[in-house]
Every structure is written in C-alpha cells, then in structure tokens.
Design a protein around this motif. Structure first.
Motif, mmCIF file in Angstrom:
data_model
loop_
_atom_site.group_PDB
_atom_site.id
_atom_site.type_symbol
_atom_site.label_atom_id
_atom_site.label_comp_id
_atom_site.label_asym_id
_atom_site.label_seq_id
_atom_site.Cartn_x
_atom_site.Cartn_y
_atom_site.Cartn_z
ATOM 1 N N GLN A 135 44.671 41.494 37.586
ATOM 2 C CA GLN A 135 44.408 40.437 38.560
ATOM 3 C C GLN A 135 45.143 40.785 39.858
ATOM 4 O OE1 GLN A 135 45.682 39.229 35.291
ATOM 5 N NE2 GLN A 135 43.516 39.537 34.750
ATOM 6 N N SER A 146 48.819 42.332 39.038
ATOM 7 C CA SER A 146 49.494 42.105 37.745
ATOM 8 C C SER A 146 50.044 43.395 37.162
ATOM 9 C CB SER A 146 48.517 41.448 36.764
ATOM 10 O OG SER A 146 47.371 42.276 36.555
ATOM 11 N N ASN A 176 52.621 46.098 41.813
ATOM 12 C CA ASN A 176 52.967 44.886 41.075
ATOM 13 C C ASN A 176 54.228 44.198 41.585
ATOM 14 O OD1 ASN A 176 54.682 46.871 40.255
ATOM 15 N ND2 ASN A 176 54.477 46.480 38.057
#
Length: 782
Positions: A232, A159, A197
């Motif tokens: 996450q 994330s 990410n």
C-alpha cells in the motif's frame, strides 16, 4: 781525580742550567715574522638569527636576514562571470587581505524555486493507494506563468519497499468542467514512483524539465491497473485548511459498473513543486544580499529590473585559502541566476631576504632580494625603507631600472608598478646607510699563554645583535660569541692557550638591527715562547749530549709517541665527523650556476627549494671569489641552520652542505678535489652545450679525495670469512641488527657510528671490513 771529576760535573751542570735559562727566557715577538693582517671577510648567514663565518683577505662583512623586512603586495582583480548562482573568485595565494570590492549584477532572474503547497507540518490525514480501491490519486496544479517543471516532491511512504515498478508519476491536463484530471493529455515523461517505507519527502525528478504554460494541470500517482495486493502507498493530505485546489481519486463505481474520478475541493495532498520560471527581480524585492566573511551586505537596486550593485570600500580581513567565496541569499525559497562584473583590491605582506654588506670605511649597503611575479591582473609591490637609508637603486635582470617610470621612491616608500614587472625576472634592490660608530678597547696590547683577553665595547644603541669574533694570525676564526645587546658596555673574554698561534690577532665586533649597523675591530699581539729550528737545537745541544741521561731520552721518545698516537686518533675522529656531517655535494658551473653534479648522502634528501633558494641568494647577492681563476678559494657560510662550504676554482664551484664546519684536513681535501676537478673536466665545461652526462664521473673524484666510499650506502656481504677478528664479528653482528631494524639491505656509515662520539676503533674496524670485502659501498646507489 776527585777534584777534576767534581769540576767537570759542576761545569757540565752549569752549562745545562745556562742553556736552559737561555732557551726558556727568550721570547721572540712573532709579529716580526708576520705580515699585517687586514680585517677578514666574514659572511653571516642569518635565518631566524643563526650565524656562520667565512674568512678571506677582504675587509667586508655580509649579513643576511629575512626575519622582519617586508614586501607589501597589491593586486586589483577584475573580471566577469555569466549565469552563476554563487561567487568564487581566485586569488594568487593564501593569506591575502581583501580591502575593497565592487560587484555589479545584471540579468538577476529565477534559476529555480520550490513552491510548497502543503508541508509535513500541515498533515491531517493520509490517503492509501492500493489494489482494488484507490488505484490513482491526483492533485490539481495551478500554473500562472510559463515554467519549466523540474520535479515534484511528495510527502508519504509505502508499507514496504517496492521490488518492481507498479506505480508511476505523470503530469496530465485538467478538466475544468468536471473539476478532475484529464488523463488524455500527458505532459513530459512518465516516471516510476520514488518511495520507501519511511515517512519523508520523496523527489520525483523528471528526466527533462517539462515546459508548462499558464493553465491547470494534475499531478497523478497512477497504479491502475498494475498495482498488486502486497503493498500500500500512503500520501499525506491536509484536510483542515481549505484551499482553492482540488484533490481527486480514481475509484470503482458499483452502480455505474466501472472506474471513475471523484474530487474533493479544498483538500490538498502534501507536495512541493520545483520549477524554473522566466522571472527577473530587483534585489530589494527579494532581500538579495551577499555574505562576505560571515557578514551579510544588502545588494542595492540598479537602474533597471534584474540589475543591482554592491560597493564595499575600506575592508580588512584575510581571505581563507586561495578562493574568495561569496554566498548570495534571498528571503524567498528560490535559487537565483545572474551575470556578474566584479573588481576587488587585495594586499599581502611577505618577508624577503635582506642582506647587509659592511666595509670598514664605507657606508653600509643593504641589499633586498625579492621574488616578484608577473600576473595576468594588475599587481604592484612596495617597500617601506627606514628614514636613514638613501641611494636606493632597483635592478631587474642585472640592469639598473631606478629611473623607469614604473619605479617610484617617495616618502621613504619604493613602489614598483605593474607595467615594470616582467615575467621570469630576477630582482635586486640596494640602499645605503651610514655606519654607527662605537669603540673597542682591550685590557692590554700583548698577550701570552694563560692570559685572559678582555675586549670592552662602548655603545649607545638601544637594541640589536652583537657578534664577536677572534681571528688569529692565520686568518682562522678561533672564537665566536653571539648575544643580544642589553647594556651600554658589553664585555667579551677569551683565555689564550699554548696551542694558539702567535702573531697579530684581530678582534671584530659587528652590531646590527633591521635598520642600522656598525663595525669595529681591534688589533693586538699574541706572543708564545720561542722554539728553535731542529738544526739550531742540534748544534746547541751537541755539547751537552753526554749529560742527558738515556732515561730522559726515553721519556721524550715515549711522550712523542703518545703525541703522535693522539694526533692520529684526532685525525680519525675528524674524518669520521666530517663524513657524518656531510649531507650533500653540488658541483656547478660558476658562470651560469647550472648544477653539473649532485650527490646526496642522507636517506631523506634535502629540500630542493632550500638548495635552489641558497643558489639564488648567491647569484642575486653576487658572492664571488675574485682570485678563484688562479687558485682554489674557500669560504664558509651558514644558511638555514646548515653549514655551507663553497670552493671555487676556474669555472667550477663546489658546494658542500654540512651540519657542522669540517676539519682543516677536510678543507685541504676539498682544495685537492677542486684542482683535479679542473684538470679532468675543464675540457667539458669549456665546450659546454648543456649535456651534463660527462660530469656523472665526478663521484669517482669524491671517493678519492673525501673518503667517498664511506659516503655511499654499505651492503653487508654475509659470506663466511675466516680472517675476521672477534671485534670485527661483534661489529658485523651490530650491523646485522641495524639492517633488521631498518628493514633494508644497505646501511650508511653514519648509521653505524655514534654521531657524537665517532670511536676511532670502530671507524678502523669499518675500514677493515671494507678492505676485506665484507662491507661494500654501493657507488651506483640512487
């Protein structure tokens, strides 16, 4: 009195008329006072068909060209390489052609392969690794042979980019009974998860390959208990295509009050395995091929597993650069390792210096000066001779080796074998051909001022070059014309002027191409009005002095003064042009050709390879002035668009490299320089031990004899000087502007004067500023 006075004037006038008729009506054939002149020595230095001339009393002509004559090079390179994945073979230089290649492979085995269990194209869902839920994710890994695990690639993202390491990658055992990871067994190093990410493949490379035997293992992404709440981690999965492998996740079990593994059979996380395996191949099993010159060639199976070969004869393509690169490919996602024995045949063509020596009554002599190098591999050279050449001889380091077993002349092809080629050797190859005959004729045999000389050449040659020269009675070339042969009859013309020399002249015509040559000459007379010696003029004129008016005497005096001024002006212009055209001076030992002194008089120095190539041509061709031990001898050559003046005297050779042929006065100064050079430095050359330090003072003689102070950079002294004329101030202003533009504190003479004009007034002003110490030569400039 009147009658007497009239008769006196009549007799005096009649005497003047008679003497005038006597003086103007007598032509003396100046050949009575001249020795017969033999056809001159002419050296034509040809580089892309450019010419130059040198004169001496020797009936021969030398022509040099490298425009088309070729040396064919052959090489066979054989060697071996071990544990390689691609093939790079060095060749001697660029532009070689590959003609044959043989490749023999052994120990063909897997070096690295990538096994994709599920790719990005198989994605159907994604699992999330996060705090409090799935803090570990695992994937079963089935190993069926002994491998070295290099890395694991996972397809996923986070994330946000992690700032600290909180998830790690490790290889663990597999509990077959419970069908879940066995984290009590860990193989190799545990490494931080490499991720960002952006969804993509991320390689998880282990510090050292992990040895794994056939068994089941688990790839574990472990965030327990380090993972925080901020990030996450997403790992894509394929849940639609059933697979025999099992994925697992670490989750908290509320009813049992603790964490434990849960497994789902058939689901596969997207991952790739990069590994080594001790596996050998036959080339056809994996469609192994070699890509050469953008074309793919299949490698055939050898007698045993792990062996193969490729033989490609009759190739013909250029090798780009100095490395032959061969890519090895297969139809598998594997990287091979193999051992290689190779042999390739290559060839090349190089242009070489070709000299032609012509003597009027002898056969043409063709001289080739090749650069032949000894290599560590097999190397040979060949020359294809025209069918009309004969008497071929090969010289190595000055010795005739034509009968050597490694020298073969057959079917007009000369081959020099590898065993005959020795390191650091000089080579010269000679051959003969018969001269081609053609005739010259002229419109007359005697010519006077204003007469048009016409020379006609009758030839039957199809092509080639013609060089026409007129040599006057002083052995000076006074006219030259060069043209390509286009007609069976070629005409050359020249108008005799009153400034030409009387006596026996020679018209010389040279015809040649790459295989044949011919020489023709024609002798004729040039007659000019007879001019009496001053003492004779005095005695003849003493009786008519009274009749010559003072006005006529004044006219002669003015005319003489004008002629003197014109001569002085011409000499200044000539000196200026000589300095502008001079690029470099070399003084060498005539016996060894070792450079004793070198002066360069241009800001950008001459190409050292060009100069060394010229000196090598002199050594190889044997240009030598036979009487140079007794007196200074000068020849003029042309080499690669440069005019070369070469003077020899004693053991010294002076070489002046110029843009144009210099004036007669300059050549006289070169002779004077050579005489003093011998006088001052002969003791050093007679006891020469390799130390060239004493010869650095040669530049002082150059300053003395060749206006050398104008050859060196000039520095402007801006000190105030009241003894400066308006013209000198204007010149100082011009020099200051040039220095500012060039952003230097020195300037060359040739930068100040206009190269094509060389204004005498400006040259005198520069000399004046040097005399006044305003312009100062930098004699120590390097």
């Amino acid at each position: 009195m009147k009658v007497f006075h009239y008769k006196k004037k009549l007799n005096l006038s009649l005497g003047i008329v008679i003497i005038f008729i006597f003086l103007s009506g007598i032509n003396v054939n100046s050949s009575l006072f001249s020795k017969e002149v033999t056809p001159p020595f002419i050296n034509l230095g040809l580089e892309n068909m450019n010419y130059g001339i040198s004169l001496n009393n020797a009936p021969q002509i030398n022509i040099n060209t490298s425009s088309e004559f070729r040396m064919h090079e052959f090489a066979n390179i054989s060697s071996s390489k071990e544990n390689i994945s691609s093939i790079d073979i060095n060749v001697p230089s660029s532009d070689w052609n590959l003609t044959n290649i043989e490749l023999n492979f052994t120990d063909i085995r897997l070096k690295q392969e990538t096994i994709t269990l599920a790719s990005q194209d198989d994605v159907s869902d994604v699992w999330v690794l996060k705090n409090g839920e799935y803090e570990q994710l695992a994937m079963q890994m089935e190993v069926t042979e002994s491998i070295k695990l290099i890395s694991i690639d996972i397809y996923g993202f986070s994330s946000q980019i992690p700032e600290v390491d909180e998830v790690f990658v490790k290889i663990t055992g597999w509990d077959d009974g419970n069908n879940e990871p066995d984290t009590t067994k860990i193989y190799g190093d545990t490494i931080p998860l490499n991720i960002s990410n952006t969804p993509q493949w991320f390689e998880q490379k282990f510090a050292e390959p992990i040895d794994l035997e056939p068994d089941n293992y688990a790839i574990v992404l472990d965030g327990y208990p380090e993972i925080g709440n901020d990030i996450q981690y997403y790992w894509f999965i394929n849940e639609t295509n059933p697979n025999s492998l099992t994925m697992s996740y670490w989750d908290y079990r509320f009813f049992q009050g603790g964490w434990d593994w849960y497994s789902i059979a058939g689901d596969v996380f997207c991952h790739r395995i990069n590994q080594f395996a001790n596996r050998s191949y036959r080339p056809t099993e994996i469609n192994m091929s070699a890509v050469i010159n953008e074309k793919s060639y299949s490698i055939l199976n050898g007698v045993d597993e792990g062996m193969g070969y490729l033989n490609l004869p009759n190739l013909d393509f250029p090798i780009p650069g100095t490395i032959l690169q061969i890519e090895i490919s297969t139809n598998e996602s594997i990287q091979l390792s193999f051992n290689l024995n190779y042999s390739l045949s290559i060839n090349d063509f190089k242009n070489v210096d070709l000299w032609l020596k012509i003597e009027k009554v002898k056969a043409n002599e063709w001289i080739i000066v090749p650069n032949i190098t000894r290599y560590s591999f097999y190397y040979s050279v060949a020359f294809e001779f025209p069918i009309n050449w004969n008497n071929v001889n090969v010289f190595r380091n000055g010795l005739n080796i034509s009968e050597d077993s490694g020298v073969l002349f057959e079917n007009d092809i000369l081959t020099i074998d590898n065993n005959t080629i020795t390191p650091n050797s000089t080579w010269l190859i000679s051959a003969n051909s018969e001269q081609k005959d053609f005739a010259l004729s002229s419109s007359a045999i005697t010519f006077n001022p204003a007469d048009k000389l016409e020379i006609k050449a009758e030839t039957s040659f199809g092509n080639g070059e013609l060089r026409f020269s007129l040599i006057d009675s002083n052995n000076q070339e006074i006219y030259e014309e060069i043209r390509s042969l286009s007609l069976p009859t070629e005409k050359f013309s020249y108008v005799i002027s009153s400034g030409d020399r009387a006596g026996i002249w020679n018209a010389i015509l040279i015809w040649y191409n790459q295989t044949d040559a011919g020489f023709a000459s024609l002798t004729f007379n040039v007659e000019l009005p007879f001019v009496l010696e001053p003492l004779s003029v005095f005695f003849i004129s003493i009786g008519i002095v009274g009749a010559v008016s003072s006005g006529y005497g004044s006219y002669k005096l003015i005319k003489r003064r004008k002629q003197t001024e014109a001569i002085k002006k011409r000499k200044i212009i000539d000196k200026c042009m000589d300095i502008v055209n001079l690029k470099s001076i070399l003084v060498t030992d005539r016996n060894s050709s070792l450079t004793l002194f070198e002066g360069t008089y241009v800001e950008k120095g001459l190409d050292s390879n060009l100069i060394s190539g010229f000196l090598q041509a002199i050594r190889s061709f044997g240009i030598e002035l036979t009487e140079s031990q007794e007196s200074s001898q000068i020849i003029k050559l042309e080499y690669q668009k440069l005019k070369i003046i070469m003077d020899e005297y004693g053991d010294f050779r002076i070489i002046l490299i110029m843009k144009e042929i210099p004036s007669i006065d300059f050549l006289d100064s070169v002779k004077d320089l050579s005489y003093e050079l011998k006088e001052k430095f002969e003791k050093y050359i007679s006891n020469f031990n390799g130390n060239i330090k004493p010869f650095k003072y040669i530049d002082r003689l150059i300053v003395k004899h060749l206006n050398g102070e104008l050859l060196y950079p000039l520095k402007l002294d801006r000190a105030e000087n009241s003894n400066i004329t308006t013209e000198e101030r204007a010149l100082i202003s011009k020099i200051s502007g040039l220095l500012k533009t060039k952003n230097t504190d020195y300037i060359y003479f040739k930068d100040i004067v206009e190269e094509k004009a060389c204004s005498p007034e400006e040259v005198l002003l520069i000399n004046s500023l040097i005399q006044k110490g305003i312009l100062n030569p930098i004699l120590s400039f390097k």
